[in-house]
Design a protein around this motif. Structure first.
Motif, PDB file in Angstrom:
ATOM      1  N   ASP A  88       4.075  22.131  26.046  1.00 36.45           N
ATOM      2  CA  ASP A  88       4.582  23.421  26.320  1.00 36.45           C
ATOM      3  C   ASP A  88       4.886  24.242  25.179  1.00 36.45           C
ATOM      4  O   ASP A  88       4.365  25.389  25.029  1.00 36.45           O
ATOM      5  CB  ASP A  88       5.974  22.999  27.477  1.00 36.45           C
ATOM      6  N   ASN A  89       5.596  23.676  24.243  1.00 34.83           N
ATOM      7  CA  ASN A  89       5.838  24.346  22.898  1.00 34.83           C
ATOM      8  C   ASN A  89       4.541  24.768  22.120  1.00 34.83           C
ATOM      9  O   ASN A  89       4.263  25.774  21.775  1.00 34.83           O
ATOM     10  CB  ASN A  89       6.532  23.416  21.882  1.00 34.83           C
ATOM     11  N   ALA A  90       3.593  23.769  22.245  1.00 32.87           N
ATOM     12  CA  ALA A  90       2.161  24.230  21.670  1.00 32.87           C
ATOM     13  C   ALA A  90       1.822  25.291  22.257  1.00 32.87           C
ATOM     14  O   ALA A  90       0.901  26.250  21.693  1.00 32.87           O
ATOM     15  CB  ALA A  90       1.593  22.893  21.419  1.00 32.87           C
ATOM     16  N   MET A  91       1.745  25.254  23.612  1.00 32.36           N
ATOM     17  CA  MET A  91       0.917  26.356  24.320  1.00 32.36           C
ATOM     18  C   MET A  91       1.499  27.709  24.213  1.00 32.36           C
ATOM     19  O   MET A  91       0.806  28.784  24.369  1.00 32.36           O
ATOM     20  CB  MET A  91       0.844  25.709  26.010  1.00 32.36           C
ATOM     21  N   GLU A  92       2.972  27.663  24.438  1.00 25.90           N
ATOM     22  CA  GLU A  92       3.528  28.956  23.947  1.00 25.90           C
ATOM     23  C   GLU A  92       3.426  29.663  22.952  1.00 25.90           C
ATOM     24  O   GLU A  92       3.291  30.850  22.634  1.00 25.90           O
ATOM     25  CB  GLU A  92       5.140  28.441  24.314  1.00 25.90           C
ATOM     26  N   ARG A  93       3.246  28.705  21.780  1.00 25.28           N
ATOM     27  CA  ARG A  93       3.198  29.289  20.455  1.00 25.28           C
ATOM     28  C   ARG A  93       1.611  29.889  20.181  1.00 25.28           C
ATOM     29  O   ARG A  93       1.568  30.446  19.096  1.00 25.28           O
ATOM     30  CB  ARG A  93       3.583  28.156  19.353  1.00 25.28           C
TER      31      ARG A  93
ATOM     32  N   TYR B  85       0.985  28.416  32.602  1.00 24.48           N
ATOM     33  CA  TYR B  85      -0.195  28.945  31.448  1.00 24.48           C
ATOM     34  C   TYR B  85      -1.349  29.406  32.329  1.00 24.48           C
ATOM     35  O   TYR B  85      -2.077  29.999  31.839  1.00 24.48           O
ATOM     36  CB  TYR B  85      -0.436  27.991  30.590  1.00 24.48           C
ATOM     37  N   GLY B  86      -1.434  29.003  33.798  1.00 26.56           N
ATOM     38  CA  GLY B  86      -2.588  29.456  34.501  1.00 26.56           C
ATOM     39  C   GLY B  86      -3.832  28.637  34.374  1.00 26.56           C
ATOM     40  O   GLY B  86      -3.824  27.557  33.525  1.00 26.56           O
ATOM     41  N   ALA B  87      -4.724  28.500  35.259  1.00 28.25           N
ATOM     42  CA  ALA B  87      -5.851  27.951  35.649  1.00 28.25           C
ATOM     43  C   ALA B  87      -6.720  28.287  34.376  1.00 28.25           C
ATOM     44  O   ALA B  87      -8.010  27.609  34.290  1.00 28.25           O
ATOM     45  CB  ALA B  87      -6.519  28.173  36.756  1.00 28.25           C
ATOM     46  N   GLN B  88      -6.732  29.416  33.498  1.00 31.86           N
ATOM     47  CA  GLN B  88      -7.537  29.667  32.342  1.00 31.86           C
ATOM     48  C   GLN B  88      -7.049  28.881  31.287  1.00 31.86           C
ATOM     49  O   GLN B  88      -7.781  29.088  30.232  1.00 31.86           O
ATOM     50  CB  GLN B  88      -7.517  31.235  32.033  1.00 31.86           C
ATOM     51  N   ARG B  89      -6.128  27.955  31.145  1.00 33.26           N
ATOM     52  CA  ARG B  89      -5.787  27.227  30.052  1.00 33.26           C
ATOM     53  C   ARG B  89      -5.539  25.883  30.418  1.00 33.26           C
ATOM     54  O   ARG B  89      -5.485  24.995  29.426  1.00 33.26           O
ATOM     55  CB  ARG B  89      -4.474  27.650  29.308  1.00 33.26           C
ATOM     56  N   VAL B  90      -5.406  25.500  31.897  1.00 30.68           N
ATOM     57  CA  VAL B  90      -4.574  24.125  32.123  1.00 30.68           C
ATOM     58  C   VAL B  90      -5.722  23.599  33.127  1.00 30.68           C
ATOM     59  O   VAL B  90      -5.943  24.220  34.206  1.00 30.68           O
ATOM     60  CB  VAL B  90      -3.316  24.008  32.594  1.00 30.68           C
ATOM     61  N   PHE B  91      -6.697  22.706  33.044  1.00 35.95           N
ATOM     62  CA  PHE B  91      -7.913  22.361  33.558  1.00 35.95           C
ATOM     63  C   PHE B  91      -7.762  21.053  34.120  1.00 35.95           C
ATOM     64  O   PHE B  91      -7.339  20.102  33.670  1.00 35.95           O
ATOM     65  CB  PHE B  91      -9.230  22.533  32.993  1.00 35.95           C
TER      66      PHE B  91
END
Lengths: 362, 317
Positions: free
Chosen positions: A20-25, A53-59
């Motif tokens: 979560d931290n990494a994706m946020e940053r 983060y949505g389906a464009q970043r989490v698959f």
């Protein structure tokens, strides 16, 4: 490793928080794996991330480990920072070609012109009949390839800090999680922080024997160390090695300088294990410090059987580690102190679950 | 692209590879080398349909792709001589070419190994909403590799801007396609994975370019992954500078037909017939190319040699 502090969360929650931290940053971080957005969310390590983060970043991922590893390498070469997940390290064997021939080599073979910032999370299974193909501990196999970094965090604190370091690292990193660590709690700060990928950590201090341990064996070694101290007054150094490919030999030698004795506890098969490599390095660099021959504590050289009757003595336990320490010291096992130790180390509950309350999934 | 540029680009690749073949016996280019002589039209036709920002991955037989995309000749020849100025600083050789300045992302010799990487590059472009296509050159042998099917499925699933270019020369080393694959057209495999497909004569550069333009436009306009299968013929041995017809793995008749179908000679004839290319033009190109080739060898041979110490560097980024 369980510090008194403001907030204790599990290893699994710490992994989730690290992601979560990494994706946020960093919007370049994407997450993919079989089951990543599903209701079980890889043992809850990816829970809620698709919503956030949505389906464009989490698959989710086709059942195509090799192909998708290659796809992630291609994306990494094109400016993304993918994190892949395999629910078992055994599944990553299908991706060996891409991991070894491409991910590990790209930076070197193209003279440093490009690099592959890819994290591959893999989980080592254990218990409840995981058996021959769901509980292998293959860290040594991956770490024999230059160019791959291989790490095995043990505590929730390290899980988060090392995952953040791995995602920010420009190299491919195999991030190996032992399934039995997932529910263990530790004090974990909410904010982002980094833990290096190449340093061991001292979990327990003593001067009699050095126990260098990997992953879940560090947990078992700490239990053994506490028991030895409480029952017999024997103080051992326990080092959580944390890194497999970049072994922190210097820290082990520092400890051996004090103890003169070395035991390496590994989650893997004995032969070809990273425990053997660590011993070889210590012997090459500091044999004069050793007062007795080093010992490996590891699993036997046969596949993990499924039947819990057959698997009962497969894994080394705190008792195995404590016995190795006592044998090395030539201690008297025919004593009340030893019987007290055995009582302390006696397992509470069945051998094929991490604890009595754990009901899976495995 | 102008006809002259297509012709010259093919001629240039041919002459460069012939020069490499001529000097290979000197044993100073000490690495495996897979020549694409006879297959130049596919590389040239496809690259002519691309923009500078489009990216490309390739395989063991990569000289033509690299050169047609604009890869540095000096860096390639120096690489074959194992020099520090080579495109991989001497770490790769002929089978590992790279020139990021022109979008040539890398070529490697594990069959089909770069196919998913090209899909990954297309995925990244799509996620970043960049208007570029990714191109992968793959041989007929790749369709025996599982990773190709995995890659096509993912490309189709996410409608990625990628162009698969199959160069079907019917041989994997010495083994004919009929001994390796069931009798069915390769492009139908791509079709089954949901890709838009086209089939063409890979020894006709105009035809390659026409098909490639369509594929690139489709890919750039959100129509998903594109697949082109081109028939062609490998003139020389699988690996090395020579002809190997004495081995008898292909018939004399087949070889004669293959050599007669020379993409450069055919194109030259066509352009001459339509009066768009003169012998004087050809002579001029030959001279220019010869000079460029000579200079590239001079560059390579005068370049510094890496040392064993250099070999320890850059294991990790």
């Amino acid at each position: 490793m369980h510090n008194a502090g403001s907030r204790d969360i599990t290893f699994a929650e710490a992994v989730r928080e690290g992601l979560d931290n990494a994706m946020e940053r960093d919007s370049r971080v994407i997450l993919i794996g079989e089951g990543v957005p599903d209701p079980k969310a890889i043992f809850n390590t990816t829970a809620g991330l698709r919503n956030k983060y949505g389906a464009q970043r989490v698959f989710d991922m086709p059942l195509a480990e090799n192909g998708l590893t290659g796809v992630c390498i291609g994306a990494a070469l094109s400016g993304m920072r993918p994190v892949m997940v395999h629910q078992r390290i055994d599944f990553a064997l299908l991706a060996i070609d891409q991991l070894i021939n491409n991910a590990a080599k790209w930076h070197y073979m193209f003279d440093g012109k490009a690099s592959v910032p890819l994290v591959v999370r893999v989980i080592v299974g254990r218990g409840w009949g995981q058996g021959p193909q769901h509980s292998q501990s293959l860290q040594a196999m991956f770490s024999l390839v230059p160019g791959l970094k291989v790490v095995m965090p043990t505590t929730a604190y390290d899980a988060k800090g090392m995952l953040l370091s791995a995602i920010e690292d420009d190299n491919p990193v195999m991030f190996i999680e032992h399934r039995w660590l997932h529910q263990i709690k530790d004090n974990v700060p909410e904010e982002s922080y980094r833990v290096p990928l190449d340093k061991a950590k001292i979990l327990h201090e003593g001067n009699k024997v050095t126990v260098a341990a990997f992953s879940y064996m560090a947990v078992e070694s700490l239990i053994a160390a506490k028991g030895l101290m409480a029952a017999m007054g024997i103080a051992v150094d326990v080092l959580d090695m944390r890194s497999v490919s970049q072994l922190d030999v210097a820290s082990v030698i520092d400890s051996v300088r004090k103890t003169g004795r070395l035991i390496v506890a590994d989650t893997a098969f004995r032969t070809g294990s990273i425990a053997g490599e660590l011993i070889a390095k210590v012997v090459e660099q500091a044999m004069d410090l050793l007062t007795t021959k080093p010992v490996r504590v590891a699993s036997p050289d046969h596949p993990t059987p499924t039947s819990h009757f057959m698997a009962e003595h497969y894994y080394p336990t705190p008792q195995t580690i404590a016995d190795a320490v006592l044998d090395m010291l030539g201690a008297d096992k025919n004593s009340d102190a030893y019987r007290k130790l055995c009582e302390l180390l006696q397992r509470d509950g069945p051998h094929d679950t991490p604890n009595r309350s754990f009901k899976g999934p495995f | 692209m102008h006809h002259h540029a297509l012709y010259r680009s093919m001629l240039r690749i041919r002459r460069i590879e012939e020069a490499l073949a001529d000097r290979y016996a000197e044993q100073e280019m000490r690495c495996p080398m897979h020549l694409c002589i006879g297959q130049e039209a596919i590389a040239v036709g496809v690259c002519a349909a691309l923009s500078a920002s489009d990216v490309m991955f390739s395989n063991h037989r990569a000289h033509g792709h690299y050169l047609a995309k604009g890869g540095s000749l000096n860096a390639m020849v120096a690489e074959l001589y194992g020099r520090s100025t080579g495109c991989c600083g001497g770490r790769g050789g002929s089978m590992h070419l790279i020139d990021l300045d022109v979008g040539f992302m890398g070529a490697t010799p594990i069959v089909a190994g770069t196919v998913p990487l090209a899909v990954g590059a297309a995925w990244a472009a799509s996620l970043k909403k960049e208007k570029r296509v990714s191109v992968i050159f793959l041989g007929d042998g790749c369709f025996e590799e599982g990773v190709v099917h995995e890659s096509m499925n993912f490309a189709a699933l996410h409608k990625l801007p990628i162009v698969f270019v199959c160069e079907n020369n019917e041989f994997s080393v010495y083994t004919h396609l009929s001994e390796r694959q069931a009798k069915r057209p390769i492009y139908r495999i791509a079709e089954a994975h949901g890709l838009m497909t086209q089939v063409g004569n890979g020894n006709d550069v105009d035809e390659v370019l026409t098909l490639a333009k369509t594929a690139v436009q489709n890919a750039k306009h959100g129509k998903g992954p594109q697949f082109m299968e081109f028939s062609t013929y490998r003139w020389r041995e699988h690996c090395g500078p020579d002809f190997d017809d004495h081995l008898g793995y292909r018939t004399t008749q087949e070889i004669e037909i293959g050599l007669k179908d020379c993409p450069i000679a055919k194109y030259e004839q066509r352009l001459k017939q339509s009066n768009s290319l003169s012998q004087a033009d050809i002579d001029k190109y030959e001279v220019e190319i010869r000079e460029e080739v000579i200079k590239s060898f001079e560059f390579a041979l005068s370049s510094p040699k890496p040392t064993a110490m250099d070999a320890m560097e850059r294991v990790y980024a």
